[in-house]
Design a protein around this motif. Structure first.
Motif, PDB file in Angstrom:
ATOM      1  N   GLN A 281      25.119 -78.943-104.486  1.00  0.00           N
ATOM      2  CA  GLN A 281      26.558 -78.520-103.297  1.00  0.00           C
ATOM      3  C   GLN A 281      25.004 -78.006-102.159  1.00  0.00           C
ATOM      4  N   ALA A 282      24.248 -77.439-102.180  1.00  0.00           N
ATOM      5  CA  ALA A 282      23.593 -77.716-100.963  1.00  0.00           C
ATOM      6  C   ALA A 282      23.206 -79.273-100.364  1.00  0.00           C
ATOM      7  N   THR A 283      23.117 -79.708-101.169  1.00  0.00           N
ATOM      8  CA  THR A 283      23.957 -81.265-100.801  1.00  0.00           C
ATOM      9  C   THR A 283      24.468 -81.601 -99.830  1.00  0.00           C
ATOM     10  N   ARG A 284      25.564 -81.519-100.238  1.00  0.00           N
ATOM     11  CA  ARG A 284      27.380 -81.038-100.057  1.00  0.00           C
ATOM     12  C   ARG A 284      27.721 -80.207 -98.739  1.00  0.00           C
ATOM     13  N   ASP A 285      26.949 -78.989 -98.858  1.00  0.00           N
ATOM     14  CA  ASP A 285      27.230 -78.114 -97.778  1.00  0.00           C
ATOM     15  C   ASP A 285      26.218 -78.793 -96.754  1.00  0.00           C
ATOM     16  N   ARG A 286      25.756 -79.755 -96.905  1.00  0.00           N
ATOM     17  CA  ARG A 286      24.096 -80.330 -95.685  1.00  0.00           C
ATOM     18  C   ARG A 286      23.162 -79.458 -95.401  1.00  0.00           C
ATOM     19  N   ILE A 287      23.130 -78.780 -96.084  1.00  0.00           N
ATOM     20  CA  ILE A 287      21.698 -77.995 -95.866  1.00  0.00           C
ATOM     21  C   ILE A 287      20.453 -78.128 -95.883  1.00  0.00           C
ATOM     22  N   VAL A 288      20.673 -80.021 -96.977  1.00  0.00           N
ATOM     23  CA  VAL A 288      19.203 -80.436 -97.787  1.00  0.00           C
ATOM     24  C   VAL A 288      19.732 -81.652 -97.520  1.00  0.00           C
ATOM     25  N   PRO A 289      18.895 -82.451 -96.833  1.00  0.00           N
ATOM     26  CA  PRO A 289      19.107 -83.772 -97.514  1.00  0.00           C
ATOM     27  C   PRO A 289      19.680 -84.579 -98.153  1.00  0.00           C
ATOM     28  N   PHE A 290      18.418 -83.735 -99.460  1.00  0.00           N
ATOM     29  CA  PHE A 290      18.859 -84.480-101.622  1.00  0.00           C
ATOM     30  C   PHE A 290      18.735 -83.166-102.056  1.00  0.00           C
ATOM     31  N   ASN A 291      18.860 -83.637-103.210  1.00  0.00           N
ATOM     32  CA  ASN A 291      18.858 -82.877-104.689  1.00  0.00           C
ATOM     33  C   ASN A 291      17.535 -83.012-105.172  1.00  0.00           C
ATOM     34  N   VAL A 292      16.132 -81.882-104.517  1.00  0.00           N
ATOM     35  CA  VAL A 292      15.330 -82.623-105.602  1.00  0.00           C
ATOM     36  C   VAL A 292      14.676 -82.800-107.038  1.00  0.00           C
ATOM     37  N   ALA A 293      15.984 -81.832-107.411  1.00  0.00           N
ATOM     38  CA  ALA A 293      15.554 -81.716-108.559  1.00  0.00           C
ATOM     39  C   ALA A 293      16.604 -83.097-109.775  1.00  0.00           C
ATOM     40  N   ASP A 294      17.375 -83.441-108.559  1.00  0.00           N
ATOM     41  CA  ASP A 294      17.949 -84.461-108.926  1.00  0.00           C
ATOM     42  C   ASP A 294      16.992 -85.877-110.197  1.00  0.00           C
TER      43      ASP A 294
ATOM     44  N   TRP B 120      26.264 -81.594 -88.006  1.00  0.00           N
ATOM     45  CA  TRP B 120      27.062 -82.772 -88.008  1.00  0.00           C
ATOM     46  C   TRP B 120      27.522 -84.516 -87.715  1.00  0.00           C
ATOM     47  N   LYS B 121      27.233 -85.068 -88.472  1.00  0.00           N
ATOM     48  CA  LYS B 121      26.932 -86.297 -88.079  1.00  0.00           C
ATOM     49  C   LYS B 121      28.794 -87.966 -89.000  1.00  0.00           C
ATOM     50  N   PRO B 122      29.036 -87.646 -87.957  1.00  0.00           N
ATOM     51  CA  PRO B 122      30.269 -88.242 -88.843  1.00  0.00           C
ATOM     52  C   PRO B 122      30.086 -90.021 -89.624  1.00  0.00           C
ATOM     53  N   THR B 123      31.173 -90.054 -90.347  1.00  0.00           N
ATOM     54  CA  THR B 123      31.313 -90.870 -91.605  1.00  0.00           C
ATOM     55  C   THR B 123      31.090 -92.142 -90.351  1.00  0.00           C
ATOM     56  N   GLU B 124      30.991 -93.283 -90.992  1.00  0.00           N
ATOM     57  CA  GLU B 124      30.835 -94.761 -90.302  1.00  0.00           C
ATOM     58  C   GLU B 124      31.934 -95.123 -90.282  1.00  0.00           C
ATOM     59  N   GLY B 125      32.344 -95.700 -89.489  1.00  0.00           N
ATOM     60  CA  GLY B 125      34.213 -96.334 -89.094  1.00  0.00           C
ATOM     61  C   GLY B 125      35.134 -95.539 -88.905  1.00  0.00           C
ATOM     62  N   MET B 126      34.263 -94.163 -88.506  1.00  0.00           N
ATOM     63  CA  MET B 126      35.212 -93.507 -87.827  1.00  0.00           C
ATOM     64  C   MET B 126      35.897 -94.027 -86.183  1.00  0.00           C
ATOM     65  N   THR B 127      37.076 -93.773 -85.450  1.00  0.00           N
ATOM     66  CA  THR B 127      37.480 -93.960 -84.207  1.00  0.00           C
ATOM     67  C   THR B 127      37.253 -92.803 -83.848  1.00  0.00           C
ATOM     68  N   PRO B 128      36.850 -92.685 -82.295  1.00  0.00           N
ATOM     69  CA  PRO B 128      36.636 -91.918 -81.204  1.00  0.00           C
ATOM     70  C   PRO B 128      37.344 -90.611 -81.154  1.00  0.00           C
ATOM     71  N   LYS B 129      39.052 -91.307 -81.900  1.00  0.00           N
ATOM     72  CA  LYS B 129      40.391 -89.996 -81.173  1.00  0.00           C
ATOM     73  C   LYS B 129      39.652 -89.559 -82.984  1.00  0.00           C
ATOM     74  N   GLN B 130      39.332 -90.010 -84.364  1.00  0.00           N
ATOM     75  CA  GLN B 130      38.925 -88.894 -85.535  1.00  0.00           C
ATOM     76  C   GLN B 130      38.128 -88.393 -85.146  1.00  0.00           C
ATOM     77  N   ILE B 131      36.840 -89.011 -84.637  1.00  0.00           N
ATOM     78  CA  ILE B 131      35.970 -87.841 -84.959  1.00  0.00           C
ATOM     79  C   ILE B 131      36.070 -86.885 -83.860  1.00  0.00           C
ATOM     80  N   GLU B 132      36.761 -87.249 -82.824  1.00  0.00           N
ATOM     81  CA  GLU B 132      37.181 -85.513 -82.116  1.00  0.00           C
ATOM     82  C   GLU B 132      38.215 -84.627 -83.182  1.00  0.00           C
ATOM     83  N   LYS B 133      38.913 -85.269 -83.764  1.00  0.00           N
ATOM     84  CA  LYS B 133      39.967 -84.006 -85.001  1.00  0.00           C
ATOM     85  C   LYS B 133      39.002 -83.536 -85.373  1.00  0.00           C
TER      86      LYS B 133
END
Length: 484
Positions: A229-242, A37-50
């Protein structure tokens, strides 16, 4: 209990590695499941922990529920779960059945490839294979002239045999017709229910050919939806069929099949000699441009005789394994009101008299209350107010309209057309008469004007040419001089 490990890259990017266990394999070794899991840019430490704790809980629940996927997950495994998670009513029943059929081809080709290893060249090879001879079962169906006699001998009704076989009673009814045909899968279920070899009970009609470009594109779009959906589930980094990674299979533009004005007039003349129910059905298809399912979803409450309009509020469909279902129209713009001519309402008044007479003649056999099946499989009890019904007062199967049209065309030696062709006929004739594209689009219930423009490009171009000649005839100064 999941373990969490924080990782900071050389560039300062922070990610969290979450690991837990999912029982033991056949050799007694613990099965490890993990995610990053990668935190979204700009999240505070408290938001990351939660948020991290939320991700851990969600991940552990997915592992316990058997829906956890990782870098070892194969496409077929993920695709089947995706389909299961999108069962009706999330997907329309017909769409769900079509996706199930498409996934048989897809999983046979790429199902064993790991999601993270799937590349666009795998898809391209698959599409090339679909273009080869022998892939498609052309007109695959089963017929029988023995079923009704066997049912009579065993004292089985349509309903009891349907329950015994796991198909709908509509399918049994279709199989018993002299020229009726059903899917091979349904034939196999009926034969199994009766404990008779399928080849003894049914004649199987099966040929092979190439898949159309449109069908191949349907395969591609389904794969792309799953990978998205697999990209949204973060299983693959991108959709090769895109489209950013590969070109979608090309589909040649085909003009919609329609009748010209002379052919349409000929059809209307021939309809004077057919039963009033079928005459009214065909008139509505021609003069309103509604879809076949919308036609059979009409109730008398949708017909406004005073204002000469009909309201499209529902559609009736036949879905394999479910039978006849009632659902909302195709999209939001398909809910619409359509103005009809006085001639069409004269026909509807005449038909209404026939409908009321039928109700009177059936007496106690008339089903005043009927049960309809909804997209989620639930049953709803309603007053029987459907315009088009069978002789026993129950709703008609939409496929019967197509069957009747096919016989009508053959009997009168007419150019081939289907109920949907009459929708295209309606639109094309309106455009030819100068009716605006937005108006035509609204009558048809298209989701956008661009949809109408793409389907009827030839008719629009022809109308534009007529308009060009008309304006020239009005304003050409040389023409006026030559006339004077």
């Amino acid at each position: 209990m999941a373990t969490i490990k924080k990782h900071v890259s050389k560039t300062g990017v922070v990610t969290y590695y979450i690991r837990t266990y999912d029982g033991y394999d056949s050799k007694g070794k613990q099965i490890e499941r993990s995610m990053t899991w990668k935190p979204t840019e700009g999240m505070t430490p408290k938001q990351i922990e939660k948020e991290l704790q939320k991700q851990v809980i969600k991940f552990e629940e997915s592992v316990r529920g058997g829906t956890c996927f990782d870098s070892d997950t194969r496409f077929g495994e993920y695709a089947e779960t995706w389909l299961e998670n999108n069962r009706p009513p999330l997907l329309a029943p017909k769409t769900y059945e079509r996706y199930k059929a498409l996934l048989k081809n897809i999983n046979a080709a790429i199902g064993e490839i790991k999601l993270v290893k799937l590349q666009s060249h795998h898809l391209q090879e698959f599409y090339n294979n679909l273009r080869e001879e022998g892939i498609k079962q052309v007109g695959a169906y089963a017929t029988t002239d023995k079923l009704r006699a066997i049912m009579k001998e065993r004292k089985l009704t349509n309903k009891s045999l349907a329950e015994l076989s796991g198909v709908s009673s509509t399918t049994i009814s279709a199989a018993c017709k002299p020229d009726g045909h059903i899917s091979i899968e349904s034939a196999q279920k009926i034969a199994k229910g009766l404990k008779i070899p399928v080849k003894r009970l049914f004649k199987i009609h099966q040929e092979t050919g190439k898949l159309s470009a449109k069908t191949i594109l349907h395969h591609h779009r389904l794969i792309s939806s799953i990978l998205a959906q697999a990209t949204r589930d973060r299983i693959v980094p991108f959709n090769v069929a895109d489209r950013n990674y590969m070109k979608a299979p090309k589909q040649e533009h085909k003009e919609a099949a329609f009748l010209d004005d002379e052919q349409a007039r000929q059809v209307l003349e021939l309809l004077d000699d057919v039963p009033i129910k079928w005459k009214t059905i065909m008139y509505l298809l021609i003069f309103s441009g509604i879809r076949r399912g919308e036609l059979l979803g009409l109730e008398w409450g949708d017909v406004d005789f005073d204002n000469k309009v009909i309201h499209i509020r529902r559609t009736s469909q036949y879905v394999q394994h479910m039978g006849i279902i009632t659902k909302s129209p195709k999209n939001d713009t398909s809910f619409r009101t359509i103005k009809l001519s006085e001639m069409m309402f004269d026909q509807l008044r005449e038909y209404q008299q026939y409908w009321q007479e039928l109700r009177k003649n059936l007496g106690d056999n008339w089903q005043s209350i009927i049960e309809i099946k909804l997209v989620d499989g639930s049953i709803k009890t309603i007053i029987n107010d459907r315009l088009f019904i069978k002789d026993d007062s129950t709703p008609m199967n939409p496929d019967s309209v197509t069957d009747w049209t096919r016989k009508f065309v053959k009997r009168n030696n007419l150019p081939h057309f289907t109920p949907h062709s009459l929708r295209h006929t309606h639109a094309t004739l309106l455009i030819a008469e100068g009716v605006s594209i937005p108006t035509v689009s609204r009558r048809l219930g298209h989701s956008s004007i661009s949809t109408t423009s793409k389907i009827y490009v030839h008719a629009i171009q022809s109308a534009d040419e007529i308009a060009s000649n008309t304006i020239e005839g009005k304003l050409n100064p040389h023409k006026k001089k030559s006339e004077s």
